[in-house]
Design a protein around this motif. Structure first.
Motif, short mmCIF file in Angstrom:
data_model
loop_
_atom_site.label_atom_id
_atom_site.label_comp_id
_atom_site.label_asym_id
_atom_site.label_seq_id
_atom_site.Cartn_x
_atom_site.Cartn_y
_atom_site.Cartn_z
N ASP A 6 0.87 -1.18 0.00
CA ASP A 6 0.00 0.00 0.00
C ASP A 6 0.90 1.23 0.00
N ILE A 7 0.79 2.06 -1.03
CA ILE A 7 1.67 3.24 -1.16
C ILE A 7 1.50 4.19 0.03
N GLY A 8 0.35 4.16 0.66
CA GLY A 8 0.10 5.02 1.81
C GLY A 8 1.01 4.72 2.99
N LEU A 9 1.63 3.56 3.02
CA LEU A 9 2.51 3.19 4.13
C LEU A 9 3.72 4.11 4.23
N ILE A 10 4.16 4.67 3.12
CA ILE A 10 5.37 5.50 3.12
C ILE A 10 5.07 6.98 3.36
N GLU A 11 3.79 7.35 3.43
CA GLU A 11 3.45 8.75 3.67
C GLU A 11 4.12 9.23 4.96
N ASN A 12 4.79 10.38 4.88
CA ASN A 12 5.57 10.98 5.98
C ASN A 12 6.79 10.15 6.36
N ILE A 46 7.33 12.32 -4.55
CA ILE A 46 6.44 13.43 -4.20
C ILE A 46 5.00 12.92 -4.10
N ALA A 47 4.58 12.10 -5.07
CA ALA A 47 3.22 11.55 -5.06
C ALA A 47 3.00 10.64 -3.85
#
Length: 154
Positions: free
Chosen positions: A69-75, A100-101
């Motif tokens: 899940d790409i959201g895991l790397i947010e922040n 960036i995305a």
């Protein structure tokens, strides 16, 4: 202006990225780069190296593509042995745009991209997007080592 990190954890994770870069199969048309993605919690999420996945892939791209899940790397943080690319001659999406995305908060790198193929503006684009960019000092030689097949012939 270059900002440096002297954090021991950053050095350890850069060494992990360097290990990944050394796995990468050398080709005449691309660098051997390694990457490690770390969640905001400090958990190592994935690693990647140049051309690990099909399609002329870059290290950061491979590490991102391996996330469930790409959201895991947010922040989170991307550790990479070389400045993330801002231009892809292959037509693939540049790694800077991918990072960036993905909403990473920081990129820690070993070296700027040498100008053998393109003029890279990855650091500038990341900073313009509000992403902190730091360099681990003292690892330049280790980051360049898997790329001697390019750097010695140019």
């Amino acid at each position: 202006m270059t900002s440096y990190t002297h954090d021991q954890k950053d050095l350890e994770l850069m060494k992990m990225a360097i290990t990944q870069a050394n796995i990468s199969e050398p080709v005449e048309s691309a660098y051997c780069v390694g990457a490690v993605l770390v969640a905001a919690t400090g958990e190592i999420l994935s690693t990647g190296f140049s051309r690990e996945l099909p399609g002329n892939t870059h290290a950061e791209q491979c590490a991102l593509d391996k996330l469930p899940d790409i959201g895991l790397i947010e922040n989170g943080i991307c550790y990479t042995t070389m400045e993330p690319c801002s231009t892809r001659l292959s037509g693939n999406k540049p790694c800077v745009e991918r990072l960036i995305a993905a909403k990473v908060k920081k990129v820690v790198m070993g070296i700027k991209e040498p100008p053998n193929f393109v003029e890279c503006s990855g650091v500038d684009l990341l900073r313009q997007a509000g992403i902190e960019v730091l360099v681990v000092p003292g690892v330049e030689e280790e980051c360049l080592k898997p790329n001697q097949h390019i750097l010695q012939t140019k």
